[in-house]
Design a protein around this motif. Structure first.
Motif, PDB file in Angstrom:
ATOM      1  N   GLU A   1       0.814  -1.216   0.000  1.00 22.27           N
ATOM      2  CA  GLU A   1       0.000   0.000   0.000  1.00 22.27           C
ATOM      3  C   GLU A   1       0.847   1.265   0.000  1.00 22.27           C
ATOM      4  O   GLU A   1       0.362   2.358  -0.323  1.00 22.27           O
ATOM      5  CB  GLU A   1      -0.946   0.000   1.216  1.00 22.27           C
ATOM      6  CG  GLU A   1      -0.263   0.031   2.583  1.00 22.27           C
ATOM      7  CD  GLU A   1       0.170  -1.359   3.043  1.00 22.27           C
ATOM      8  OE1 GLU A   1       0.631  -1.468   4.194  1.00 22.27           O
ATOM      9  OE2 GLU A   1       0.038  -2.323   2.262  1.00 22.27           O
ATOM     10  N   ASP A   2       2.123   1.149   0.376  1.00 27.96           N
ATOM     11  CA  ASP A   2       3.014   2.311   0.382  1.00 27.96           C
ATOM     12  C   ASP A   2       3.820   2.436  -0.911  1.00 27.96           C
ATOM     13  O   ASP A   2       4.748   3.249  -0.987  1.00 27.96           O
ATOM     14  CB  ASP A   2       3.968   2.231   1.580  1.00 27.96           C
ATOM     15  CG  ASP A   2       3.238   2.353   2.899  1.00 27.96           C
ATOM     16  OD1 ASP A   2       2.348   3.228   2.987  1.00 27.96           O
ATOM     17  OD2 ASP A   2       3.535   1.586   3.835  1.00 27.96           O
ATOM     18  N   GLY A   3       3.485   1.634  -1.918  1.00 30.06           N
ATOM     19  CA  GLY A   3       4.142   1.756  -3.202  1.00 30.06           C
ATOM     20  C   GLY A   3       5.493   1.072  -3.299  1.00 30.06           C
ATOM     21  O   GLY A   3       6.266   1.354  -4.225  1.00 30.06           O
ATOM     22  N   ARG A   4       5.807   0.155  -2.374  1.00 33.19           N
ATOM     23  CA  ARG A   4       7.089  -0.544  -2.406  1.00 33.19           C
ATOM     24  C   ARG A   4       6.957  -1.842  -3.201  1.00 33.19           C
ATOM     25  O   ARG A   4       5.969  -2.573  -3.047  1.00 33.19           O
ATOM     26  CB  ARG A   4       7.567  -0.840  -0.983  1.00 33.19           C
ATOM     27  CG  ARG A   4       7.926   0.428  -0.210  1.00 33.19           C
ATOM     28  CD  ARG A   4       8.289   0.151   1.231  1.00 33.19           C
ATOM     29  NE  ARG A   4       7.144  -0.319   2.000  1.00 33.19           N
ATOM     30  CZ  ARG A   4       6.937  -0.016   3.285  1.00 33.19           C
ATOM     31  NH1 ARG A   4       7.794   0.744   3.935  1.00 33.19           N
ATOM     32  NH2 ARG A   4       5.884  -0.486   3.927  1.00 33.19           N
ATOM     33  N   VAL A   5       7.967  -2.129  -3.994  1.00 34.21           N
ATOM     34  CA  VAL A   5       7.977  -3.358  -4.800  1.00 34.21           C
ATOM     35  C   VAL A   5       8.364  -4.530  -3.911  1.00 34.21           C
ATOM     36  O   VAL A   5       9.429  -4.539  -3.283  1.00 34.21           O
ATOM     37  CB  VAL A   5       8.969  -3.229  -5.975  1.00 34.21           C
ATOM     38  CG1 VAL A   5       9.088  -4.555  -6.715  1.00 34.21           C
ATOM     39  CG2 VAL A   5       8.511  -2.120  -6.915  1.00 34.21           C
TER      40      VAL A   5
END
Length: 659
Positions: free
Chosen positions: A252-256
């Protein structure tokens, strides 16, 4: 005869010092040559009566007594102050004019007002009382204040707000503490379960943070960086910005979260050409940081000097009594415009007092006026700044010297140029993927030259967080939209998510002042952004200290954690008691009273309804689960009021006794 009633002996002496001499010193007051009398309180001369003074049956803690709500509120003299109260009573009888000289805050206003009420000053004479507001104990500042006396009646809302807060804290603390302590005893726990309108939500913040850390499960994630070469052979790097198509492999925080995705992109871009899709150049500036309020001073003192909140307040109070800084319990970070005229003397005093800042003062621009000077932002008191008094700092102890330097440096910064910089952002498209590179170059160091820490290069960007610094470049080439670059390499960084950091003195104080960010309800959050947070400038240090004294909090190095008892207490309480929403809304209502938007009756009526509901919930079957409390721990204290709920912080009372 004019009678001036100061909050403390130190303030009383400072006022008397500027009045005509010779003086006659009597026990508890000073008589001046022109016939004025200066006397003082010793902090609070009065305190709320104990429950058993309303009804002897209340000596025993029983659930059937609750709620205890006085029909006619009673005050009583604190132990050891009856003689000083008699001095004030005697002088009031012969005074033509009474001047209220309590500290310039909500509590200081109530402190003297309640003495006038207790000693039965007539309504007619009460309307004639004048108000003296002193922020600085130096002679010139006191003289100016004496020339600007106001009608005390203008400050009635401030006193009513303080009265409402005092009585609300009594009702809330007495009733809920008795309820949960008795329930705890029935479950086998013999300790005091102290509940407070502010202290319990602060404990709740720490418990919640500890639980988040305990339940945290680290997971790997991956950042990808492209090493790029420009047409003039300048190398820089840019960070990959995953597109929406990558969301199934992201959190949800945009981390891969899938390394294979990062490896696939890395393989596709190596050796390929990229095009600058956007090039942004921006001239920016940072204004000098405002002078300190108490909370902002406590936060910086914790970070830079490793001083806890209570120690900072105590040391600042000593500097105030030595006339080296202005009033310490200020919630304001601005200064009156007229004070700017005194800045040359203040700067000269700093230069004389603190050798470490002499060069900084020499390089200051005394003609500069920062945004700190703003009459519209100044209330009863202004920011904490040095005074024009000169002294030998080496006569002070180490902590006093350190805190003086911290306050002085912040003041000197107001006379420095803005910090100016150029920021550059390049967006690069490589094989359909977006990569971003940033840089920030200092153009003018300005005030930041005063805050360069040892081992840190001047001009480096201290404002960026760790991720931003990792994605930034010391320098970026001057490229424009449409320019081509070459990807010469790609690097994948393996990382792990980190748990939230444990609270420290600095971050817990910051959480109390910025409580809105810990509230989920958007409507409540909006209200809280307009309040001062949990507690007041004068009480926050005492609240944190109380939680340690109650053994609800403990220290592990710099970190602050909840004890087993603290965690069990919060888990047993209704959410409304352990979370900040309700008490911070009350602070908003108390501020409304000050601004004449709310009433005492409305506030107390809402409190009564809420309190009865919380007691009903606590006493209902299954209302509180104390199974996690240590069995048999602690000692039961019958006299809760005397031991555990001072109307004034313990540190402030000790200071009052010394003076």
């Amino acid at each position: 005869m004019r009678l001036i009633i100061a909050e403390k002996p130190s303030l009383g002496r400072a006022i008397a010092d500027v009045l005509p001499k010779p003086h006659k010193k009597h026990e508890g007051y000073i008589e001046t040559a022109q016939g004025d009398y200066v006397t003082w309180c010793v902090g609070h001369l009065l305190e709320q009566a104990e429950p058993d003074q309303y009804d002897p049956a209340f000596k025993q803690w029983k659930l059937e007594h609750l709620p205890i709500v006085p029909q006619q509120w009673q005050l009583k003299p604190r132990k050891g102050v009856s003689k000083q109260l008699s001095v004030i009573r005697k002088l009031m009888k012969t005074a033509d004019t009474i001047v209220h000289a309590g500290d310039p805050d909500r509590e200081g206003q109530l402190l003297v007002d309640e003495v006038l009420d207790y000693l039965k000053l007539s309504a007619t004479r009460k309307k004639q009382v004048r108000r003296l507001l002193v922020n600085d104990l130096n002679a010139s500042a006191v003289k100016r204040a004496l020339q600007r006396l106001q009608d005390n009646s203008h400050f009635i809302p401030l006193s009513v707000s303080a009265l409402a807060r005092s009585r609300a804290d009594w009702l809330y603390g007495i009733n809920l503490t008795r309820a949960y302590t008795v329930l705890g005893r029935k479950s086998g726990y013999n300790g005091l379960l102290s509940i407070g309108r502010v202290q319990t939500p602060v404990l709740g913040l720490v418990v919640q943070r500890d639980e988040e850390r305990e339940n945290f499960v680290a997971k790997p994630f991956y950042d990808l960086f492209a090493q790029l070469n420009s047409k003039d052979n300048t190398q820089f790097r840019a960070k990959w910005q995953p597109s929406e198509a990558c969301q199934p492999w992201m959190d949800e925080d945009g981390r891969v979260l899938d390394r294979r995705l990062a490896e696939n992109v890395a393989g596709r871009i190596k050796g390929k050409a990229g095009e600058i899709s956007k090039a942004l150049n921006k001239q920016g500036k940072e204004l000098p940081p405002l002078p300190y309020s108490l909370s902002s001073l406590q936060i910086d003192a914790a970070k830079q000097l490793k001083m806890n909140a209570k120690e900072t307040l105590d040391v600042c109070q000593k500097l105030y009594e030595k006339k080296l800084v202005t009033y310490p319990r200020s919630d304001c970070r601005y200064l009156p415009v007229e004070h700017w005229q005194e800045s040359p003397e203040v700067l000269a005093a700093i230069r004389s007092n603190d050798e470490s800042l002499s060069k900084a003062v020499d390089q200051a621009l005394p003609e500069r006026k920062s945004k700190a000077w703003n009459d519209k932002k100044v209330g009863a008191h202004h920011a904490i700044i040095p005074t024009s008094r000169r002294t030998d700092l080496f006569k002070l102890d180490t902590r006093q010297r350190q805190l003086y330097s911290l306050i002085a440096r912040q003041y000197v910064a107001q006379f420095y140029d803005d910090h100016r910089f150029t920021s550059r952002r390049l967006e690069v498209l490589i094989e359909g993927g977006l990569f971003v590179a940033k840089s920030r170059q200092t153009v003018q160091e300005g005030w930041k030259a005063l805050f360069v820490r040892p081992g840190k290069e001047q001009g480096s960007d201290s404002s960026a967080n760790g991720d931003e610094r990792e994605a930034s470049n010391a320098f970026l080439p001057d490229l424009s939209s449409g320019d081509l670059v070459q990807c010469i390499d790609a690097e994948i960084k393996d990382k792990m998510t980190q748990p939230p950091k444990a609270f420290t003195d600095a971050t817990l104080l910051s959480a109390m002042t910025g409580i809105a960010r810990f509230v989920k309800d958007p409507e409540v959050r909006k209200i809280l952004k307009e309040t001062d947070g949990l507690g007041t400038e004068a009480t926050r240090a005492g609240i944190i200290e109380l939680l340690f004294n109650r053994q609800f909090l403990t220290r592990q190095g710099k970190e602050i954690h909840a004890t087993t008892t603290g965690k069990a207490l919060i888990r047993a309480l209704p959410d409304a008691v352990g979370q900040p929403d309700m008490t911070a809304q009350w602070e908003s209502a108390l501020n409304d009273i000050v601004e004449r938007k709310g009433t005492y009756a409305g506030f107390m009526g809402n409190l009564d309804n809420k309190l009865r509901g919380l007691l009903t919930q606590a006493l209902s079957e299954g209302g509180a689960d104390f199974s996690q409390l240590p069995q048999g721990d602690g000692s039961y204290r019958k006299n809760y009021r005397k031991k555990s709920y001072p109307r004034k912080s313990a540190s402030r009372r000790r200071n009052d006794k010394k003076k």
